[in-house]
Design a protein around this motif. Structure first.
Motif, mmCIF file in Angstrom:
data_model
loop_
_atom_site.group_PDB
_atom_site.id
_atom_site.type_symbol
_atom_site.label_atom_id
_atom_site.label_comp_id
_atom_site.label_asym_id
_atom_site.label_seq_id
_atom_site.Cartn_x
_atom_site.Cartn_y
_atom_site.Cartn_z
ATOM 1 N N LEU A 43 0.799 -1.221 0.000
ATOM 2 C CA LEU A 43 0.000 0.000 0.000
ATOM 3 C C LEU A 43 0.834 1.274 0.000
ATOM 4 C CD1 LEU A 43 -2.619 -1.132 2.648
ATOM 5 C CD2 LEU A 43 -3.032 -0.791 0.204
ATOM 6 N N ALA A 44 0.323 2.294 -0.720
ATOM 7 C CA ALA A 44 0.978 3.594 -0.719
ATOM 8 C C ALA A 44 0.508 4.411 0.482
ATOM 9 C CB ALA A 44 0.663 4.346 -2.000
ATOM 10 N N LEU A 45 -0.688 4.099 0.970
ATOM 11 C CA LEU A 45 -1.293 4.952 1.992
ATOM 12 C C LEU A 45 -2.533 4.288 2.597
ATOM 13 C CD1 LEU A 45 -1.622 7.868 3.213
ATOM 14 C CD2 LEU A 45 -2.959 8.421 1.183
ATOM 15 N N VAL A 46 -2.753 4.533 3.902
ATOM 16 C CA VAL A 46 -4.007 4.101 4.524
ATOM 17 C C VAL A 46 -4.716 5.352 5.070
ATOM 18 C CG1 VAL A 46 -5.065 2.744 6.363
ATOM 19 C CG2 VAL A 46 -3.057 1.869 5.185
ATOM 20 N N LEU A 47 -5.967 5.504 4.670
ATOM 21 C CA LEU A 47 -6.785 6.609 5.185
ATOM 22 C C LEU A 47 -7.636 5.980 6.279
ATOM 23 C CD1 LEU A 47 -7.074 9.545 4.216
ATOM 24 C CD2 LEU A 47 -9.079 8.811 2.924
ATOM 25 N N ASN A 67 3.974 -4.792 13.065
ATOM 26 C CA ASN A 67 4.233 -5.775 12.007
ATOM 27 C C ASN A 67 5.231 -5.224 10.989
ATOM 28 O OD1 ASN A 67 3.997 -7.280 9.537
ATOM 29 N ND2 ASN A 67 2.193 -8.251 10.450
ATOM 30 N N GLU A 68 6.276 -6.006 10.729
ATOM 31 C CA GLU A 68 7.345 -5.556 9.830
ATOM 32 C C GLU A 68 6.799 -5.128 8.472
ATOM 33 O OE1 GLU A 68 10.682 -4.217 8.773
ATOM 34 O OE2 GLU A 68 10.373 -4.858 10.852
ATOM 35 N N ARG A 69 5.797 -5.863 7.998
ATOM 36 C CA ARG A 69 5.287 -5.606 6.654
ATOM 37 C C ARG A 69 4.473 -4.306 6.564
ATOM 38 N NH1 ARG A 69 4.143 -7.710 1.687
ATOM 39 N NH2 ARG A 69 2.023 -7.205 1.101
ATOM 40 N N THR A 70 3.871 -3.918 7.688
ATOM 41 C CA THR A 70 2.977 -2.752 7.610
ATOM 42 C C THR A 70 3.506 -1.511 8.334
ATOM 43 O OG1 THR A 70 1.830 -3.673 9.525
ATOM 44 C CG2 THR A 70 0.845 -4.083 7.383
ATOM 45 N N ARG A 71 4.627 -1.653 9.060
ATOM 46 C CA ARG A 71 5.044 -0.556 9.925
ATOM 47 C C ARG A 71 5.453 0.698 9.155
ATOM 48 N NH1 ARG A 71 9.620 -2.763 13.425
ATOM 49 N NH2 ARG A 71 9.161 -0.831 14.506
ATOM 50 N N HIS A 72 5.811 0.552 7.880
ATOM 51 C CA HIS A 72 6.248 1.730 7.128
ATOM 52 C C HIS A 72 5.155 2.305 6.230
ATOM 53 C CE1 HIS A 72 10.263 1.207 8.620
ATOM 54 N NE2 HIS A 72 10.229 -0.060 8.271
ATOM 55 N N VAL A 73 3.958 1.726 6.301
ATOM 56 C CA VAL A 73 2.886 2.249 5.443
ATOM 57 C C VAL A 73 2.384 3.571 6.043
ATOM 58 C CG1 VAL A 73 0.601 1.804 4.482
ATOM 59 C CG2 VAL A 73 2.206 -0.102 4.803
ATOM 60 N N PRO A 74 2.399 4.655 5.260
ATOM 61 C CA PRO A 74 1.948 5.944 5.797
ATOM 62 C C PRO A 74 0.450 5.914 6.120
ATOM 63 C CG PRO A 74 3.096 6.216 3.702
ATOM 64 C CD PRO A 74 2.854 4.752 3.875
ATOM 65 N N ILE A 75 0.080 6.708 7.143
ATOM 66 C CA ILE A 75 -1.322 6.741 7.578
ATOM 67 C C ILE A 75 -1.818 8.186 7.584
ATOM 68 C CG2 ILE A 75 -2.899 6.320 9.514
ATOM 69 C CD1 ILE A 75 -0.921 4.230 10.526
ATOM 70 N N ILE A 76 -3.038 8.389 7.094
ATOM 71 C CA ILE A 76 -3.716 9.663 7.367
ATOM 72 C C ILE A 76 -4.916 9.328 8.258
ATOM 73 C CG2 ILE A 76 -4.974 11.630 6.432
ATOM 74 C CD1 ILE A 76 -3.416 11.367 3.852
ATOM 75 N N PHE A 77 -4.884 9.825 9.486
ATOM 76 C CA PHE A 77 -6.028 9.618 10.385
ATOM 77 C C PHE A 77 -7.125 10.615 10.020
ATOM 78 C CE2 PHE A 77 -2.515 8.161 13.175
ATOM 79 C CZ PHE A 77 -2.966 6.879 13.440
ATOM 80 N N ALA A 122 7.834 7.427 -6.133
ATOM 81 C CA ALA A 122 9.280 7.655 -6.102
ATOM 82 C C ALA A 122 9.987 6.453 -5.480
ATOM 83 C CB ALA A 122 9.592 8.920 -5.312
ATOM 84 N N GLN A 123 9.362 5.907 -4.421
ATOM 85 C CA GLN A 123 9.984 4.748 -3.760
ATOM 86 C C GLN A 123 10.042 3.555 -4.714
ATOM 87 O OE1 GLN A 123 7.655 3.084 -0.565
ATOM 88 N NE2 GLN A 123 8.891 1.220 -0.668
ATOM 89 N N ARG A 128 13.062 -0.045 -8.333
ATOM 90 C CA ARG A 128 13.299 -0.579 -9.680
ATOM 91 C C ARG A 128 14.739 -0.308 -10.103
ATOM 92 N NH1 ARG A 128 8.285 1.014 -11.225
ATOM 93 N NH2 ARG A 128 9.054 3.018 -11.943
ATOM 94 N N LEU A 129 15.196 0.911 -9.811
ATOM 95 C CA LEU A 129 16.540 1.313 -10.202
ATOM 96 C C LEU A 129 17.590 0.440 -9.500
ATOM 97 C CD1 LEU A 129 17.680 3.528 -11.988
ATOM 98 C CD2 LEU A 129 18.051 4.902 -9.940
ATOM 99 N N VAL A 130 17.365 0.220 -8.193
ATOM 100 C CA VAL A 130 18.314 -0.591 -7.433
ATOM 101 C C VAL A 130 18.372 -2.008 -8.016
ATOM 102 C CG1 VAL A 130 18.717 -1.696 -5.181
ATOM 103 C CG2 VAL A 130 18.148 0.723 -5.301
ATOM 104 N N ARG A 131 17.166 -2.545 -8.357
ATOM 105 C CA ARG A 131 17.147 -3.896 -8.949
ATOM 106 C C ARG A 131 17.927 -3.918 -10.255
ATOM 107 N NH1 ARG A 131 11.886 -4.221 -7.144
ATOM 108 N NH2 ARG A 131 11.071 -3.533 -9.154
ATOM 109 N N GLU A 132 17.689 -2.897 -11.084
ATOM 110 C CA GLU A 132 18.393 -2.855 -12.365
ATOM 111 C C GLU A 132 19.898 -2.725 -12.174
ATOM 112 O OE1 GLU A 132 16.664 0.216 -14.786
ATOM 113 O OE2 GLU A 132 14.751 -0.866 -14.790
ATOM 114 N N LEU A 133 20.296 -1.858 -11.214
ATOM 115 C CA LEU A 133 21.729 -1.687 -10.955
ATOM 116 C C LEU A 133 22.355 -2.992 -10.474
ATOM 117 C CD1 LEU A 133 21.989 1.812 -9.267
ATOM 118 C CD2 LEU A 133 23.011 1.086 -11.416
ATOM 119 N N ASN A 134 21.618 -3.692 -9.591
ATOM 120 C CA ASN A 134 22.136 -4.965 -9.097
ATOM 121 C C ASN A 134 22.327 -5.958 -10.223
ATOM 122 O OD1 ASN A 134 22.631 -4.583 -6.435
ATOM 123 N ND2 ASN A 134 20.519 -4.984 -5.815
ATOM 124 N N ARG A 135 21.299 -5.994 -11.110
ATOM 125 C CA ARG A 135 21.404 -6.923 -12.242
ATOM 126 C C ARG A 135 22.604 -6.572 -13.108
ATOM 127 N NH1 ARG A 135 15.754 -7.352 -12.580
ATOM 128 N NH2 ARG A 135 15.620 -5.560 -13.964
#
Ligand code: ADP
Length: 501
Positions: A43-47, A67-77, A122-123, A128-135
């Motif tokens: 998710l990009a965002l949770v309202l 939760n590791e998977r959700t801790r960085h998801v931005p929130i708008i209360f 942007a993220q 994508r860029l990092v993946r391409e650079l790694n490849r």
């Protein structure tokens, strides 16, 4: 994005309000449903509506944070509660939280959501860029490995025919296959000079290859540098004199012995002196210096040549790096410093350079002062590392004897047959004032015992009694080193991290 609200009509109006091309809007009518969706979607965002029956918005956010998977998801209360309540959620990732107050202004909500969506885009682009650079990096690495393999295979193949060409040129040059006239001799000497250049290049490529593959035989032992310094001076005295260069050797009077492999130290110094000699104009000064500080002996080679420009200083240690400095008609291949700096690292030091354009160059590296502890630690680390790389078990055997030199050479014969190829780990040193021969055996305890009985047999066959050699086996299985018994070990071991780690 995900919109969470317990009222269906709010969800529908938000959908309408936020709709835009490329955006998927998921909706959930409760905290539980929302958490389930978050685990399934990136998710990009949770309202998030704050006031909901059951789990409220802050509680949902708290669970997201855990939760590791959700801790960085931005929130708008989305809240009707007054602004003081912001503190309730101060623990969430800074910057990833925003608030909207009811009644929601359509313009404000659209622009806030747009900001978060841009951040997500942007993220994703960055990832994508990092993946391409790694490849791309992996592809280049593979190509580089292939190039190195190819170069070393070619170098190997060149060696034999090159030797033959040299031999035959020499036969003609020296008049062995018939008298050669001056012109023919000249032609042959040009051919021979170039054969030698090529041979040096082949040797250097193979040397570097061996160093990088960890196959260089580095056998540190107690070394007195005076002999090496004298030999280097003798090697360069004549060629420096021929160009009117002064060769100075400056050394402290009481240089302590160092722990090093003399062959490698010599190889580095010869390379540095060779460079100083060839880049310094006629009449200049080449200085070889040795002095102690911080328990280490520092070796330096300085010259009064053209020096090295700041932008070239870093890359002189790269393979095939050449700065275009005038080498006074001498040739080079740009591998000498690459080899020397790697050898200095193998010896536990670092080859450093100081120079300014037009003010000469100074190369230096340091060697550790000798101590039995250091010697044994380096010896055991090197021997065991090689065996662990091939997953072999190993045992350290120490033989205390009055005649370490003789015992070492005799053991060589036995160990040749016992120790695996490429693990010629045997050295003699003085531990606690007694001559000791140390062997890292590619064998477990039983193997070591059988090795020792063969040593005894060898001794007795020669009419000597085994009693003249006392031995001690320290059993150090790879995975239970701490089980090794220190009782019978000489005190020196007790201070050695490598043995008890
Ligand atoms: P080579 O001498 O065979 O070219 P090296 O690896 O020994 O290769 O040196 C790499 C480069 O570093 C040289 O080509 C030269 O440009 C520069 N260099 C090395 N030693 C000196 C020195 N003493 N003075 C000036 N430049 C040097």
């Amino acid at each position: 994005m995900l919109v969470v609200d317990d009222r269906q009509e709010n969800l529908s109006s938000m959908r309408q309000l936020l709709r835009r091309p490329g955006l998927v809007i998921l909706t959930a009518a409760s905290g539980n449903e929302a958490l389930g969706l978050m685990l399934e979607h990136d998710l990009a965002l949770v309202l998030l509506d704050v006031q909901m029956p059951g789990m409220n918005g802050f509680e949902v956010a708290e669970l997201m944070r855990r939760n590791e998977r959700t801790r960085h998801v931005p929130i708008i209360f989305v809240t009707a509660i007054d602004k003081e309540r912001r503190q309730v959620f101060s623990g969430y990732e800074a910057g990833a939280v925003d608030y909207l107050f009811k009644p929601v202004d359509p313009f404000i909500i659209r622009s806030k959501v747009a900001v978060f969506l841009e951040m997500k885009e942007a993220q994703l682009a960055r990832e994508r860029l990092v993946r391409e650079l790694n490849r791309a990096y992996n592809r280049l690495q593979k190509l580089s490995d292939r190039k190195t393999d190819y170069l070393s295979a070619a170098s190997h193949e060149l060696r034999t025919p090159l030797t033959v060409i040299k031999e035959y040129c020499t036969l003609v040059h020296d008049g062995i296959v018939g008298e050669a006239n001056d012109e023919q001799r000249h032609c042959m000497s040009v051919a021979l000079r170039n054969c030698n250049r090529l041979a040096t290049l082949v040797d250097d490529v193979l040397d570097l290859d061996a160093i990088e593959a960890g196959e260089v035989n580095c056998r540190p032992r107690e070394v007195r540098l005076d002999g090496i310094l004298n030999a280097c001076r003798d090697d360069f005295l004549e060629c420096c004199a021929a160009r009117g260069q002064e060769l100075r050797v400056e050394r402290e009077t009481q240089l302590p012995p160092v722990l090093a492999d003399p062959a490698l130290v010599t190889q580095i110094l010869v390379n540095l002196l060779g460079n100083a000699h060839k880049f310094t104009p006629n009449g200049g000064v080449v200085t070889l210096r040795a002095g102690t500080s911080d328990g280490r002996v520092h070796l330096e080679v300085a010259d009064t040549g053209p020096g090295i420009a700041p932008e070239d200083l870093r890359r002189v240690f790269d393979k095939f790096a050449q700065t275009g400095a005038d080498a006074g008609g001498y040739t080079g291949n740009g591998l000498g410093l690459a080899i020397s700096s790697r050898l200095a690292t193998l010896l536990g030091g670092e080859l450093q350079v100081e120079s300014e354009r037009g003010r000469g160059a100074l190369f230096r590296f340091a060697l550790p002062a000798y101590s039995a502890e250091r010697h044994l630690a380096a010896f055991v680390a090197d021997g065991t590392e090689r065996l662990e790389r091939v997953d072999a078990s190993w045992t350290l055997v120490l033989l205390r004897t009055a005649e370490a030199g003789r015992v070492e050479s005799r053991l060589g014969a036995v160990t040749d047959r016992v120790i695996r190829r490429n693990t010629d780990s045997i050295t003699s040193l003085e531990i606690d004032g007694r001559q000791t021969v140390a062997v890292v055996l590619a064998a477990d305890r039983d193997g070591a015992v059988s090795f020792l009985s063969r040593v005894e047999a060898e001794w007795e066959r020669d009419g000597e009694t085994a009693a003249s050699v006392r031995y001690l086996v320290l059993d150090l299985p790879v995975d239970e080193r701490s089980a090794f018994s220190l009782e019978s070990a000489p005190p020196v071991f007790q201070s050695m991290g490598v043995m008890t780690g």
